[in-house]
Design a protein around this motif. Structure first.
Motif, short mmCIF file in Angstrom:
data_model
loop_
_atom_site.label_atom_id
_atom_site.label_comp_id
_atom_site.label_asym_id
_atom_site.label_seq_id
_atom_site.Cartn_x
_atom_site.Cartn_y
_atom_site.Cartn_z
N VAL A 153 0.87 -1.17 0.00
CA VAL A 153 0.00 0.00 0.00
C VAL A 153 0.91 1.22 0.00
O VAL A 153 1.81 1.33 0.84
CB VAL A 153 -0.92 0.00 1.24
N LEU B 164 -4.50 5.53 3.79
CA LEU B 164 -5.81 4.89 3.70
C LEU B 164 -6.79 5.59 4.63
O LEU B 164 -6.42 6.02 5.73
CB LEU B 164 -5.71 3.42 4.09
N THR B 165 -8.03 5.64 4.22
CA THR B 165 -9.09 6.13 5.08
C THR B 165 -9.79 4.92 5.67
O THR B 165 -10.40 4.13 4.95
CB THR B 165 -10.10 6.99 4.28
N ILE C 182 -7.60 -2.76 -3.30
CA ILE C 182 -6.51 -2.77 -2.31
C ILE C 182 -6.07 -4.21 -2.08
O ILE C 182 -6.88 -5.08 -1.76
CB ILE C 182 -6.97 -2.13 -0.98
N ILE D 75 -13.53 -3.76 2.40
CA ILE D 75 -12.29 -3.16 1.89
C ILE D 75 -12.44 -2.97 0.39
O ILE D 75 -12.97 -3.85 -0.30
CB ILE D 75 -11.05 -4.00 2.25
N LYS D 76 -11.97 -1.83 -0.11
CA LYS D 76 -12.03 -1.59 -1.54
C LYS D 76 -11.37 -2.76 -2.26
O LYS D 76 -10.27 -3.21 -1.88
CB LYS D 76 -11.33 -0.30 -1.93
N ASP E 90 -11.61 3.66 2.37
CA ASP E 90 -10.90 2.50 1.84
C ASP E 90 -11.27 1.23 2.59
O ASP E 90 -11.42 0.17 1.99
CB ASP E 90 -9.38 2.73 1.93
#
Length: 154
Positions: free
Chosen positions: A4, A8-9, A78, A74-75, A35
């Motif tokens: 990553v 990240l949010t 990712i 989670i997106k 995210d």
């Protein structure tokens, strides 16, 4: 697994029944560019399907469904992997792991019912799962200095 490389949010949400807000949740996730969403008190059962467009969902419905329950959204873009939940006694949890800074970051959504004792054994197991972690959840700890109407031993 690819690292990553951007901040990240991560948002924590005590849903107290996720189905009730399923229509407004996508708008919230988009508006705040979330995210990873850590959810507890999902109140889901095996026969209730829950999906979010562009997100991968992991969930643990818990032993007292439709009460309790945890989930992580989670997106899908990712890189991550699902981590099996260890044998807690009184904690419900869902975990994922993402690669960050040449190591793995464990992320967990945690719930402990107010009707069950919060056990040191469960807490020790929780913090021993990884050296780097983010856990968010509801341990049902109450304290009047937190504007609660009571204080509990937790």
């Amino acid at each position: 697994m690819a690292q990553v490389t951007k901040p990240l949010t991560i948002v924590y949400w005590n849903a107290n029944g996720i189905i009730r807000d399923k229509n407004i949740l996508p708008e919230f996730l988009e508006e705040y560019n979330v995210d990873i969403l850590l959810i507890n008190e999902t109140h889901l059962t095996n026969n209730k399907r829950f999906t979010l467009k562009n997100y991968t969902i992991y969930r643990s419905d818990g032993p007292r469904a439709p009460h309790g329950g945890t989930a992580i959204a989670i997106k899908s873009t990712i890189h991550h992997k699902h981590v099996p939940t260890p044998a807690f006694i009184n904690i419900e949890a869902t975990f994922i792991e993402i690669p960050v800074n040449n190591s793995n970051l464990l992320i967990g959504s945690i719930y402990c019912s107010p009707n069950l004792q919060l056990l040191n054994r469960d807490l020790d197991l929780l913090v021993s799962m990884s050296r780097t972690f983010i856990h968010a959840g509801d341990f049902n700890a109450k304290n009047m200095s937190w504007n609660s109407s009571l204080t509990t031993a937790r």
